[in-house]
Design a protein around this motif. Structure first.
Motif, mmCIF file in Angstrom:
data_model
loop_
_atom_site.group_PDB
_atom_site.id
_atom_site.type_symbol
_atom_site.label_atom_id
_atom_site.label_comp_id
_atom_site.label_asym_id
_atom_site.label_seq_id
_atom_site.Cartn_x
_atom_site.Cartn_y
_atom_site.Cartn_z
ATOM 1 N N ARG A 145 0.809 -1.230 0.000
ATOM 2 C CA ARG A 145 0.000 0.000 0.000
ATOM 3 C C ARG A 145 0.834 1.268 0.000
ATOM 4 N N ASP A 146 1.927 1.293 0.755
ATOM 5 C CA ASP A 146 2.755 2.502 0.795
ATOM 6 C C ASP A 146 3.340 2.820 -0.578
ATOM 7 N N VAL A 147 3.740 1.784 -1.311
ATOM 8 C CA VAL A 147 4.265 1.994 -2.669
ATOM 9 C C VAL A 147 3.177 2.592 -3.549
ATOM 10 N N TYR A 148 1.975 2.026 -3.499
ATOM 11 C CA TYR A 148 0.900 2.530 -4.348
ATOM 12 C C TYR A 148 0.509 3.955 -3.971
ATOM 13 N N ALA A 149 0.508 4.271 -2.696
ATOM 14 C CA ALA A 149 0.208 5.649 -2.267
ATOM 15 C C ALA A 149 1.264 6.617 -2.797
ATOM 16 N N ALA A 150 2.528 6.204 -2.759
ATOM 17 C CA ALA A 150 3.609 7.064 -3.275
ATOM 18 C C ALA A 150 3.489 7.236 -4.792
ATOM 19 N N LEU A 151 3.086 6.190 -5.491
ATOM 20 C CA LEU A 151 2.914 6.287 -6.945
ATOM 21 C C LEU A 151 1.767 7.230 -7.301
ATOM 22 N N VAL A 152 0.682 7.132 -6.571
ATOM 23 C CA VAL A 152 -0.456 8.030 -6.819
ATOM 24 C C VAL A 152 -0.032 9.484 -6.573
ATOM 25 N N ALA A 153 0.730 9.717 -5.512
ATOM 26 C CA ALA A 153 1.188 11.079 -5.213
ATOM 27 C C ALA A 153 2.108 11.608 -6.306
ATOM 28 N N GLU A 154 2.995 10.758 -6.814
ATOM 29 C CA GLU A 154 3.948 11.213 -7.837
ATOM 30 C C GLU A 154 3.315 11.311 -9.224
ATOM 31 N N PHE A 155 2.585 10.296 -9.633
ATOM 32 C CA PHE A 155 2.044 10.277 -10.988
ATOM 33 C C PHE A 155 0.688 10.971 -11.126
ATOM 34 N N GLY A 156 -0.041 11.109 -10.022
ATOM 35 C CA GLY A 156 -1.375 11.700 -10.069
ATOM 36 C C GLY A 156 -1.456 13.020 -10.826
ATOM 37 N N PRO A 157 -0.572 13.970 -10.558
ATOM 38 C CA PRO A 157 -0.648 15.252 -11.279
ATOM 39 C C PRO A 157 -0.383 15.130 -12.782
ATOM 40 N N LEU A 158 0.250 14.046 -13.214
ATOM 41 C CA LEU A 158 0.566 13.862 -14.639
ATOM 42 C C LEU A 158 -0.562 13.175 -15.392
ATOM 43 N N ILE A 159 -1.506 12.598 -14.651
ATOM 44 C CA ILE A 159 -2.607 11.880 -15.281
ATOM 45 C C ILE A 159 -3.592 12.886 -15.839
#
Length: 159
Positions: A145-159
């Motif tokens: 879960r921590d990995v997925y939360a970090a990915l959402v935080a990093e990639f979210g603005p680019l989506i």
């Protein structure tokens, strides 16, 4: 077995988004992960470039070839997770303590008819769906879960 004595397994993953800004997730076939969904990911072969590995894993697990993907970004760092004690020594022939993951974000240029969960034998997913990025951490096994939360935080603005 002391997990500190084991290395991390090199892994590449792909966050694939459709034109609606939703992310591809597959439901794992293996019984230990029943009811959990994840993005395409898998081991990096010896000498293989991480981007090549991520696109290969995407194609193996979904049937989606690189020609149907526009790569938008690579994660700014490696992401790590440790296996829980009940899986340590059981998965990956007991050689690893967890994974060191390299992630990519890409836009899907095809349609759902291009998805083939049986493109590789054995298949890894039994079903797929498109989900809102912010729901990803709730869908994955707890130890990732921590990995997925970090990915959402990093990639979210680019989506």
């Amino acid at each position: 077995m002391n997990p500190e004595d084991l290395p991390y397994r090199p892994c590449a993953g792909f966050m694939l988004v459709n034109p609606d800004g939703l992310v591809f997730v597959g439901e794992r076939i293996d019984a230990s992960a029943h009811g959990f969904w994840q993005m395409p990911q898998g081991g990096i072969d010896k000498g293989e470039d991480v981007r090549t590995a991520a696109l290969r894993e995407l194609e193996e697990e979904t049937g989606i070839g690189a020609h149907l993907v526009e790569v938008i970004a690579q994660g700014s760092q490696a992401f790590f997770y440790d296996l829980p004690p009940e899986l340590l020594g059981k998965v990956w022939k007991g050689k690893y303590r967890g994974q060191e993951q390299y992630w990519f974000l890409g836009r899907f240029l095809g349609s759902d008819t291009d998805i083939d969960l049986n493109a590789h034998d054995p298949a890894e997913f039994k079903a797929y769906r498109w989900v809102a990025p912010e729901t990803l951490p709730d869908l994955i096994v707890p130890f990732k879960r921590d990995v997925y939360a970090a990915l959402v935080a990093e990639f979210g603005p680019l989506i």
